[in-house]
Design an enzyme around this catalytic site. Structure first.
Site, PDB file in Angstrom:
ATOM      1  N   LYS A  33      -1.685 -28.150 -18.119  1.00 39.67           N
ATOM      2  CA  LYS A  33      -0.496 -27.715 -18.833  1.00 39.67           C
ATOM      3  C   LYS A  33       0.612 -28.730 -18.813  1.00 39.67           C
ATOM      4  O   LYS A  33       0.246 -29.843 -19.612  1.00 39.67           O
ATOM      5  CB  LYS A  33      -0.057 -26.598 -17.974  1.00 39.67           C
ATOM      6  CG  LYS A  33      -1.300 -25.711 -17.564  1.00 39.67           C
ATOM      7  CD  LYS A  33      -1.722 -25.011 -19.151  1.00 39.67           C
ATOM      8  CE  LYS A  33      -3.282 -24.188 -18.876  1.00 39.67           C
ATOM      9  NZ  LYS A  33      -3.779 -23.804 -17.904  1.00 39.67           N
ATOM     10  N   ASP A  66       0.998 -21.730  -6.451  1.00 40.62           N
ATOM     11  CA  ASP A  66       0.731 -22.200  -7.614  1.00 40.62           C
ATOM     12  C   ASP A  66       1.998 -22.655  -8.699  1.00 40.62           C
ATOM     13  O   ASP A  66       2.638 -21.866  -8.809  1.00 40.62           O
ATOM     14  CB  ASP A  66      -0.192 -21.301  -8.586  1.00 40.62           C
ATOM     15  CG  ASP A  66      -0.840 -21.898 -10.013  1.00 40.62           C
ATOM     16  OD1 ASP A  66      -0.070 -22.663 -10.523  1.00 40.62           O
ATOM     17  OD2 ASP A  66      -1.836 -21.512 -10.444  1.00 40.62           O
ATOM     18  N   TYR A 118      -2.679 -15.560 -12.969  1.00 38.01           N
ATOM     19  CA  TYR A 118      -3.232 -16.103 -14.062  1.00 38.01           C
ATOM     20  C   TYR A 118      -4.736 -15.319 -14.024  1.00 38.01           C
ATOM     21  O   TYR A 118      -5.106 -15.148 -12.765  1.00 38.01           O
ATOM     22  CB  TYR A 118      -3.368 -17.751 -14.154  1.00 38.01           C
ATOM     23  CG  TYR A 118      -4.696 -17.983 -15.186  1.00 38.01           C
ATOM     24  CD1 TYR A 118      -4.696 -17.783 -16.554  1.00 38.01           C
ATOM     25  CD2 TYR A 118      -5.722 -18.765 -14.342  1.00 38.01           C
ATOM     26  CE1 TYR A 118      -5.692 -17.967 -17.290  1.00 38.01           C
ATOM     27  CE2 TYR A 118      -6.886 -18.933 -15.446  1.00 38.01           C
ATOM     28  CZ  TYR A 118      -6.746 -18.753 -16.723  1.00 38.01           C
ATOM     29  OH  TYR A 118      -7.929 -19.000 -17.524  1.00 38.01           O
ATOM     30  N   ARG A 128     -17.878 -39.274  -7.355  1.00 34.27           N
ATOM     31  CA  ARG A 128     -17.809 -37.598  -6.808  1.00 34.27           C
ATOM     32  C   ARG A 128     -16.992 -37.715  -5.665  1.00 34.27           C
ATOM     33  O   ARG A 128     -16.441 -36.652  -5.118  1.00 34.27           O
ATOM     34  CB  ARG A 128     -19.131 -37.039  -6.806  1.00 34.27           C
ATOM     35  CG  ARG A 128     -18.908 -35.672  -6.349  1.00 34.27           C
ATOM     36  CD  ARG A 128     -20.393 -34.620  -6.761  1.00 34.27           C
ATOM     37  NE  ARG A 128     -21.375 -35.289  -6.620  1.00 34.27           N
ATOM     38  CZ  ARG A 128     -22.021 -35.221  -5.311  1.00 34.27           C
ATOM     39  NH1 ARG A 128     -21.415 -35.084  -4.097  1.00 34.27           N
ATOM     40  NH2 ARG A 128     -23.260 -35.739  -5.211  1.00 34.27           N
TER      41      ARG A 128
END
Ligand code: LCS
Length: 394
Positions: free
Chosen positions: A209, A184, A112, A59
């Site tokens: 993507k 973005d 988005y 983590r």
């Protein structure tokens, strides 16, 4: 050794050079381990105190994650990168590192749908105000800035109608105000747009993507200065926990190698699909930044070296006709997401942007009858034939 003269495709394949530092493995190993053994108690304490570099717990960091972060920073032209469990986790990480309760951020209205929901619902619960702008006139950004503004956020090309925002202009405004510009870059990828070179401070990706490229993983990335990335890992990511898994990091490393060839094909196919739709009598409007008819084609040309695989269009009629089209295609898959090898077709107002109210959709310039296609890498004739067949059903 990396040569300065190498082009992007060479750099994407060879990476920052050398393979796995431990073994030289050209395909980096997947370090599928949650924890890392310390040599002794003092070693563990030194790692935790930051006095010595090394791995503690996945983590916090992991060698496969680190390899991905190194390659992504390299390809975007940034000092460092941080990998996340999803694009949404990356955006959340950036915003929570930069803004606190009582402060505000500025964002373009068309983003988005998940990002819009994060901004409007989650951030408002944390008392972080989001000031929206259309993004067409730079003065809009300037007018919204005050002493409590902590960042400007833009998505360009924006999801779903491929709106283009002037990156250089926003960077000038952000610099003058002493706040970071966050871009973005999911739709363009570093192959077609390098926002950091245009003055941006932080780049975000939904790596789900084009970076992954095969529709088999959900992941996110942020790239920026070493100082910011280190701060975000320490102040936000470690304790909110939205880290990428080693296996997903490996899938993205594999995806990066073929990014240029896939993007070339997505882009040339998308241009042909957009041209076909542009001349179709049942199509009212087409949005593709590579078409001269796109309202911001010149701006797109000034900041992108190619236009990508996303096409949006509105058919004559409205939602009913759109439904017939989506239910009639045979090759295109009716699904959200984008950047996969397969062509995906969707209806943003009822799917990816269903987080917008009818009023917010209108304000953002997202028509009710909008159809979005993530053009895949199939033979373009087959994609066009499929759309031709489905359009004939209307
Ligand atoms: N940024 C952009 C531009 C996106 O399109 C998406 C997801 C995200 C961020 C969030 O990334 P994720 O957490 O999903 O990795 N876009 C989607 C879309 O258009 N359809 O499904 C997801």
């Amino acid at each position: 050794m990396v040569k300065k003269s190498w082009g992007f495709a060479t750099l994407a394949v060879h990476g920052s050079g050398g393979g796995d530092p431990q073994t030289g493995a050209l395909s980096p190993p997947i370090y599928q381990s949650s924890t890392f053994a310390f040599k002794n108690a003092d070693h563990g304490a030194r790692l935790f105190a930051g006095e010595e570099k090394g791995f503690i717990y996945t983590r916090i960091s992991n060698p496969t994650q680190e390899a991905l972060e190194r390659e992504m920073a390299f390809l975007e032209g940034g000092e460092a990168a941080l990998a996340f469990a999803s694009g949404m986790a990356a955006t959340t990480g950036v915003v929570l590192t930069l803004a606190r309760s009582g402060e505000n951020i500025i964002s373009i209205r068309m983003v988005y749908g998940g990002t819009h929901a994060l901004f409007m619902d989650v951030l408002s619960r944390l008392d972080i105000e989001v000031r929206e702008v259309d993004g067409e006139e730079l003065v809009e950004f300037e007018e919204k800035i005050d002493e409590k503004t902590r960042m400007i956020f833009i998505e360009t090309p924006a999801n779903p109608t491929l709106k283009i925002v002037d990156i250089r202009g926003c960077a000038r405004i952000a610099k003058k105000a002493g706040i970071p510009l966050v871009v973005d870059n999911t739709f363009a990828t570093p192959y077609y747009q390098r926002p950091l070179k245009l003055g941006t401070d932080i780049v975000i990706h939904s790596a789900t993507k084009y970076i992954g490229g095969h529709g088999d993983t959900v992941a996110g990335l942020a790239v920026g200065s070493r100082e910011f990335i280190d701060r975000m890992r320490k102040e936000t990511l470690i304790d909110t926990g939205g880290i990428i898994s080693p296996f997903n990091a490996w899938l993205l490393l594999r995806g990066l190698k073929t990014l240029p060839v896939r993007m070339d094909r997505h882009s040339s196919n998308a241009k042909r699909v957009a041209q076909f739709l542009n001349f179709h009598p049942k199509v009212k409007q087409v949005w593709y930044p590579g078409l001269r008819t796109h309202p911001q084609h010149e701006l797109a040309k000034s900041q992108m070296s190619g236009f990508g695989g996303m096409v949006a269009f509105e058919i004559n009629g409205g939602r009913r006709e759109g439904k017939i089209l989506m239910d009639s295609v045979k090759l295109c898959t009716l699904a959200v997401s984008l950047g996969d090898c397969d062509t995906l077709i969707s209806h943003p107002p009822s799917m990816t942007h269903s987080t917008y109210s009818a009023e917010a959709l209108k304000e953002a310039g997202i028509p009710e009858g909008l159809i979005r296609i993530s053009v895949g890498i199939e033979d373009v004739k087959d994609i066009i034939d499929d759309l031709k067949y489905a359009l004939a059903k209307i």
